[in-house]
Scaffold this motif. Structure first.
Motif, PDB file in Angstrom:
ATOM      1  N   HIS A 520    -133.585-115.739  40.366  1.00  0.00           N
ATOM      2  CA  HIS A 520    -133.338-116.061  41.770  1.00  0.00           C
ATOM      3  C   HIS A 520    -132.026-116.816  41.994  1.00  0.00           C
ATOM      4  O   HIS A 520    -131.913-117.591  42.939  1.00  0.00           O
ATOM      5  CB  HIS A 520    -134.516-116.862  42.327  1.00  0.00           C
ATOM      6  N   ILE A 521    -131.040-116.569  41.148  1.00  0.00           N
ATOM      7  CA  ILE A 521    -129.732-117.232  41.271  1.00  0.00           C
ATOM      8  C   ILE A 521    -128.710-116.242  41.843  1.00  0.00           C
ATOM      9  O   ILE A 521    -128.565-115.126  41.345  1.00  0.00           O
ATOM     10  CB  ILE A 521    -129.240-117.743  39.899  1.00  0.00           C
ATOM     11  N   HIS A 522    -128.017-116.661  42.893  1.00  0.00           N
ATOM     12  CA  HIS A 522    -126.951-115.841  43.484  1.00  0.00           C
ATOM     13  C   HIS A 522    -125.727-115.864  42.561  1.00  0.00           C
ATOM     14  O   HIS A 522    -125.408-116.902  41.971  1.00  0.00           O
ATOM     15  CB  HIS A 522    -126.577-116.410  44.856  1.00  0.00           C
ATOM     16  N   PRO A 523    -125.021-114.737  42.420  1.00  0.00           N
ATOM     17  CA  PRO A 523    -123.866-114.725  41.497  1.00  0.00           C
ATOM     18  C   PRO A 523    -122.739-115.651  41.922  1.00  0.00           C
ATOM     19  O   PRO A 523    -121.902-116.028  41.091  1.00  0.00           O
ATOM     20  CB  PRO A 523    -123.417-113.257  41.521  1.00  0.00           C
ATOM     21  N   PHE A 524    -122.703-116.028  43.216  1.00  0.00           N
ATOM     22  CA  PHE A 524    -121.645-116.914  43.680  1.00  0.00           C
ATOM     23  C   PHE A 524    -122.193-118.293  44.046  1.00  0.00           C
ATOM     24  O   PHE A 524    -121.593-119.029  44.837  1.00  0.00           O
ATOM     25  CB  PHE A 524    -120.922-116.295  44.882  1.00  0.00           C
ATOM     26  N   ALA A 525    -123.343-118.647  43.458  1.00  0.00           N
ATOM     27  CA  ALA A 525    -123.891-119.979  43.657  1.00  0.00           C
ATOM     28  C   ALA A 525    -122.921-121.013  43.093  1.00  0.00           C
ATOM     29  O   ALA A 525    -122.159-120.731  42.158  1.00  0.00           O
ATOM     30  CB  ALA A 525    -125.248-120.101  42.970  1.00  0.00           C
ATOM     31  N   PRO A 526    -122.917-122.232  43.634  1.00  0.00           N
ATOM     32  CA  PRO A 526    -122.025-123.272  43.098  1.00  0.00           C
ATOM     33  C   PRO A 526    -122.211-123.446  41.600  1.00  0.00           C
ATOM     34  O   PRO A 526    -123.326-123.375  41.079  1.00  0.00           O
ATOM     35  CB  PRO A 526    -122.468-124.524  43.863  1.00  0.00           C
ATOM     36  N   ALA A 527    -121.101-123.680  40.911  1.00  0.00           N
ATOM     37  CA  ALA A 527    -121.122-123.746  39.446  1.00  0.00           C
ATOM     38  C   ALA A 527    -122.081-124.808  38.934  1.00  0.00           C
ATOM     39  O   ALA A 527    -122.730-124.617  37.891  1.00  0.00           O
ATOM     40  CB  ALA A 527    -119.708-124.005  38.915  1.00  0.00           C
ATOM     41  N   GLU A 528    -122.206-125.920  39.649  1.00  0.00           N
ATOM     42  CA  GLU A 528    -123.092-126.985  39.184  1.00  0.00           C
ATOM     43  C   GLU A 528    -124.570-126.582  39.240  1.00  0.00           C
ATOM     44  O   GLU A 528    -125.414-127.261  38.652  1.00  0.00           O
ATOM     45  CB  GLU A 528    -122.851-128.267  39.989  1.00  0.00           C
ATOM     46  N   GLN A 529    -124.883-125.485  39.938  1.00  0.00           N
ATOM     47  CA  GLN A 529    -126.261-124.992  39.988  1.00  0.00           C
ATOM     48  C   GLN A 529    -126.547-123.958  38.900  1.00  0.00           C
ATOM     49  O   GLN A 529    -127.685-123.504  38.758  1.00  0.00           O
ATOM     50  CB  GLN A 529    -126.558-124.373  41.358  1.00  0.00           C
ATOM     51  N   THR A 530    -125.531-123.567  38.158  1.00  0.00           N
ATOM     52  CA  THR A 530    -125.701-122.492  37.169  1.00  0.00           C
ATOM     53  C   THR A 530    -125.378-122.958  35.759  1.00  0.00           C
ATOM     54  O   THR A 530    -124.941-122.170  34.923  1.00  0.00           O
ATOM     55  CB  THR A 530    -124.817-121.284  37.541  1.00  0.00           C
ATOM     56  N   LEU A 531    -125.645-124.217  35.481  1.00  0.00           N
ATOM     57  CA  LEU A 531    -125.323-124.747  34.153  1.00  0.00           C
ATOM     58  C   LEU A 531    -126.131-124.056  33.061  1.00  0.00           C
ATOM     59  O   LEU A 531    -125.649-123.879  31.942  1.00  0.00           O
ATOM     60  CB  LEU A 531    -125.577-126.263  34.128  1.00  0.00           C
ATOM     61  N   GLY A 532    -127.350-123.650  33.371  1.00  0.00           N
ATOM     62  CA  GLY A 532    -128.164-122.939  32.393  1.00  0.00           C
ATOM     63  C   GLY A 532    -127.571-121.594  32.045  1.00  0.00           C
ATOM     64  O   GLY A 532    -127.466-121.225  30.867  1.00  0.00           O
ATOM     65  N   TYR A 533    -127.169-120.847  33.074  1.00  0.00           N
ATOM     66  CA  TYR A 533    -126.520-119.555  32.813  1.00  0.00           C
ATOM     67  C   TYR A 533    -125.236-119.753  32.013  1.00  0.00           C
ATOM     68  O   TYR A 533    -124.934-118.987  31.090  1.00  0.00           O
ATOM     69  CB  TYR A 533    -126.211-118.832  34.124  1.00  0.00           C
ATOM     70  N   GLN A 534    -124.467-120.777  32.362  1.00  0.00           N
ATOM     71  CA  GLN A 534    -123.212-121.015  31.644  1.00  0.00           C
ATOM     72  C   GLN A 534    -123.478-121.314  30.165  1.00  0.00           C
ATOM     73  O   GLN A 534    -122.759-120.824  29.285  1.00  0.00           O
ATOM     74  CB  GLN A 534    -122.459-122.169  32.298  1.00  0.00           C
TER      75      GLN A 534
END
Length: 948
Positions: A520-534
């Motif tokens: 449920h993560i948008h590809p252009f979500a703020p970077a601080e919300q995608t630390l797990g993906y990173q």
């Protein structure tokens, strides 16, 4: 007993590989032990000097706990960003019985249509949905994403347009990621892209144009006037249209367009940080023989009953090779099935209710916010652009929404975008209104509309019976089960397709992809919300670097063919950066997969074919001569390793050196990587770039024809030329390097599968997987070699991870064809190996490491039994035109009816004892390929056709 032995860190490898079979397999091959077998099979000249630099394996429980911790670092805000990606609800009955069901996700592309009628029907439903919504006569069975679909539309427009210009117009309202990909493609096609206000297209000489129906900032435009103008000038016009908006708006066909395309993600498919999602691609009937990708068509079987198949041989790269304008060889079948089933389950009234609700909440929000802020567009579908008056106010509102758990889009310094969607609740509407206006407890009294009346759809959609029958869960559940039972997937028996690597897709590997933290993560979500993906992406890149020896990994390509394109693109960019854009000659061996020359052509390269010798290896003398002949223009060599013929070529280091000595770069096709890991490293033997099929070697399932992932490994000198992304820059990529896929990291949500596989197997398990892949392939080759010639072998008469069985002598003597044998295998409960590739009249068999000896023996027994059946035909026991092979496959209808054949019912359907234990019944007889192409029907036939 040592206490530590009670804790088996390698327990997963024992589930993936049948270690207990080792002694019997080695004995059959005359090898003393595994090391001796490997030494006798793999040339010493290619062996990697050290060991894999991977951690030790984790147990399933530990690996799941670790990835759960990574996932927890993602923050799942409520997404109102839009730009082609929206929260949606996948009905649970579809999630459990399709997405999470190995009967659907472990199937292969439906080339053997008789045992693929279920997913062919599901894809036909998808096509019918796209036909209804787009208004066109024909739709394909999905493309990779909206951006690449737009690029395909541009290439197709050039192919069918009669305008001689090389100029193509792009509406400035298209999604930025779409324009990014189109610019990458256009450069090497030699097209000039002109970007501007859509009405400005009237003044130019264009062979085609792309317009966005609902613009990136939400406005809905009447495109009919500009479309008519351009078509009057001979241009081919494509319209990118949001699939949910088309439930309410006039179809692109009614506007006058020639092609429609878009993302079907919001029909139940999770955002997944960018994918995978199925793009739709619909077009006029007159363009059907120029269309990219796959089309499912209705034909008939040998009994005259309706039957489905892939129509028109649409894998055009095999037909046109170096003249191809597309290299597509896969689709997004599993995702198309999800979107199609979403339409089946909700039906026309259900999707209208959802679309009307989305629009109503957007309109209600706009109406109340208009009291305090300017609304930029008066007419919109789901996205409201709010002019906040100043950058400070926009920043305050954006942060207020963020603090409340909502992600909005910064359209500009002063304008915010709020994209509503299926999951928006009344509580969400009330909270967003309060953030923008300070008014609490807002509840709209009635549903307003902000759509132009003249653009509202008047025709019916989804009127076919399939969309109006399965609206209760019991009915849907049984429909899905009925379709599943028509298909042979890996949950029934091995699928030994050569060059396709159909291995175990373990349940533990699959579990994380449906977790909300990944899905449920948008590809252009703020970077601080995608630390797990990173973190996951960084881990995966390090794993793949350790395996391949490359200095950098690009994750963006979302299919194997996309990986090919991206690898060759990096080479083209490298030569240009060095002031040598003239290096445009690409050497390709005769035996190459058809995507190789197609890809080279897409990048503006001149293909020069290199001969192969009698053993299937590259003719090094011919290679050297041609490399020297073209040394001033040599750009690249494209080579598959091990070879497409399934053999380790001992001269690979010399091949790479010859190319480098003459100024070129070496692109290695990773289709056969399952014979490499822990044995050799592509970078170490001389490759400069490699694409990896994560849906082959690294356990992402094939999904019945997609999704896939094709990341590339690059040497340091090529790394700066990997793709970035215009919306969200790719970590480590160079700014300005145009994208190849719509999302920055391709189909990111399926990458946890590969991460899990490598983590579960660890250093030792990954090495063992390759060894057992070689062991199983050589066992099969030896046993089948007792009845059939094995076409190519390498060191000590051994093959690599696959073998080619030559059926040509048998065909010449008996009249029984390779197709007859492929269809007869269905009666034995097996999917055929790869037929007539890379050599006509052969079967290419790849058993992989995850099949047991018992399963291999059943498959071997089937082919040995078929050999005896062929001999009965050859010796006149059975007539050449009436025997179990030419009549295969046999259905339950055949054996239940009258029987006047010269062989028994038992010989037809129970040819060996094991078949009785778990009989798979094909649902149709042999499908008539020629009839289907001559009488092309790509939409759902009425139910009466099946009843008759």
């Amino acid at each position: 007993m040592e206490f530590d032995t009670l804790f088996d860190r390698n327990e997963f490898a024992r589930r993936h590989i049948s270690f207990d079979d080792q002694a019997a397999l080695l004995a059959e091959l005359g090898a003393a032990d595994m090391d001796a077998f490997i030494d006798g099979t793999v040339p010493q000249s290619i062996r990697m000097p050290g060991e894999l630099n991977l951690p030790e394996a984790l147990t399933e429980a530990d690996a799941l706990a670790k990835i759960k911790g990574i996932a927890a670092k993602n923050k799942v805000n409520k997404s109102y960003i839009g730009l082609g990606y929206y929260p949606t609800r996948l009905p649970n009955v579809i999630a459990r019985n399709v997405l999470e069901n190995p009967g659907w996700y472990t199937a292969y592309t439906p080339y053997q249509s008789e045992i693929a009628q279920g997913r062919l029907q599901a894809l036909l439903n998808f096509q019918q949905m796209c036909i209804d919504l787009s208004g066109f006569e024909v739709a394909g069975a999905s493309l990779l994403d909206e951006a690449t679909a737009a690029a395909e539309a541009m290439a197709m427009a050039k192919r069918v347009s009669k305008v001689k210009s090389n100029r193509f117009f792009v509406d400035a309202r298209v999604y930025p990621q779409t324009l990014d990909v189109m610019q990458t493609r256009a450069k090497y096609f030699g097209f000039e892209l002109v970007v501007g206000d859509f009405e400005a297209a009237a003044g130019g000489d264009f062979f085609g144009a792309l317009f966005q129906y609902v613009g990136k900032d939400g406005d809905v435009a009447d495109l009919s006037g500009i479309i008519a103008t351009l078509k009057g000038q001979g241009a081919v016009v494509a319209v990118a249209a949001d699939v949910m908006s088309l439930v309410l708006l006039k179809s692109p066909a009614e506007l006058g367009a020639d092609i429609a395309l878009g993302n079907t993600q919001r029909f139940g498919v999770p955002m997944g940080f960018g994918g995978p999602h199925a793009a739709y691609f619909a077009f006029k009937d007159e363009f059907k023989r120029s269309a990219p990708g796959r089309i499912i068509g209705v034909s008939k079987d040998a009994s005259g009953r309706p039957a489905l198949r892939m129509a028109l041989s649409t894998r055009e790269q095999h037909i046109r090779r170096e003249k191809a304008t597309s290299n597509i060889c896969t689709a997004q079948a599993l995702l198309a099935n999800l979107a199609g089933m979403y339409a089946v389950y909700h039906g026309p009234e259900g999707v209208k209710r959802i679309a009307n609700r989305i629009h109503a909440v957007a309109a209600a929000f706009a109406n109340v916010v208009a009291g305090s802020h300017a609304i930029v567009h008066n007419e919109f579908f789901d996205t409201v652009a709010v002019d906040c008056g100043s950058a400070e106010e926009a920043g305050r509102l954006y942060q207020g929404a963020l603090d409340a758990g909502y992600n909005l889009r910064r359209i500009s310094d002063t304008v915010l975008g709020v994209a509503f969607h299926e999951e928006t609740s009344l509580a969400d509407l009330s909270e967003l209104v309060e953030i923008f206006t300070g008014k609490s407890g807002y509840v709209p009294e009635s549903a307003a509309t902000k759509l132009p009346h003249k653009l509202l759809r008047q025709d019916e959609i989804l009127s076919h019976e399939v969309f109006n029958r399965y609206h209760t869960e019991h009915e849907m559940l049984r429909y899905l089960k009925k379709l599943e039972d028509r298909d042979l997937a890996m949950n029934r028996s091995m699928i030994s397709l050569g060059s396709c690597t159909m291995k175990l897709n373990a349940t533990a590997e699959m579990l994380p992809i449906t977790w909300p933290e990944f899905a449920h993560i948008h590809p252009f979500a703020p970077a601080e919300q995608t630390l797990g993906y990173q973190e996951l992406l960084q881990d995966l890149q390090e794993q793949l670097k350790a395996i391949t020896g490359f200095d950098a990994i690009s994750i963006q390509p979302n299919s194997g063919a996309q990986g090919e394109y991206t690898g060759l693109l990096a080479i083209r960019r490298y030569h240009e950066a060095n002031g040598q854009p003239n290096r445009d000659v690409c050497l390709i061996p005769q035996s190459a997969h058809g995507t190789n020359p197609a890809t080279a052509n897409m990048l503006g390269m001149k293909v020069v074919v290199v001969k192969t010798d009698a053993n299937g290896n590259v003719d090094i003398d011919d290679l050297k001569a041609k490399a020297e002949q073209h040394k001033d223009a040599l750009g690249a060599l494209m080579i598959t390793y091990p070879s497409t013929h399934g053999v380790y070529e001992e001269g690979i280091r010399d091949i790479c050196r010859i190319i480098h000595d003459n100024g070129g770069q070496v692109y290695m096709d990773g289709a056969n990587m399952n014979a490499q890991i822990g044995i050799m490293q592509p970078a170490e033997v001389g490759a400069d770039v490699l694409h990896m099929n994560l849906h082959k070697t690294f356990c992402i399932p094939h999904g019945g024809g997609g999704p896939g992932m094709g990341p590339i490994g690059l040497k340091a000198h090529l790394a700066p030329f990997a793709p970035s992304h215009v919306v969200r820059a790719v970590d480590g990529a160079t700014d300005g390097m145009g994208a190849v896929s719509a999302a920055p990291y391709g189909s990111a949500s399926i990458l946890p599968i590969t991460w899990m596989y490598i983590t579960l197997m660890g250093k030792q398990g990954m090495e063992q997987a390759t060894r057992w892949a070689l062991l199983n392939a050589n066992y099969v080759a030896k046993k089948l070699g007792e009845d059939y010639p094995i076409l190519y072998t390498g060191k000590n008469g051994r093959v690599a991870h696959e073998c080619i069985v030559d059926l040509r002598p048998l065909k010449a003597e008996s009249g029984i064809t390779e197709t007859d044998i492929a269809k007869r295998l269905m009666d034995y409960g097996f999917h055929a190996p790869t037929v007539s590739f890379p050599v006509a009249g052969t079967l290419m068999i790849e058993p992989t490491e995850s099949e047991s000896k018992a399963e291999l023996d059943r498959f071997i027994a089937a082919l040995k039994s078929i050999k005896q059946e062929v001999l009965k035909v050859q010796n006149g026991v059975w007539p050449q035109d009436n025997n179990p092979l030419v009549n295969a496959p046999h259905t339950a209808f055949n054996v239940a009816g009258e029987w006047d054949r010269p062989y028994s019912r038992e010989e037809a359907v129970f040819p060996l004892p094991y078949v009785r234990e778990h009989k798979f019944w094909p649902s149709v007889n042999r499908v008539d390929e020629v009839f289907g192409d001559k009488n092309l029907v790509c939409s759902c036939p009425p139910m009466s056709a099946y009843e008759d």
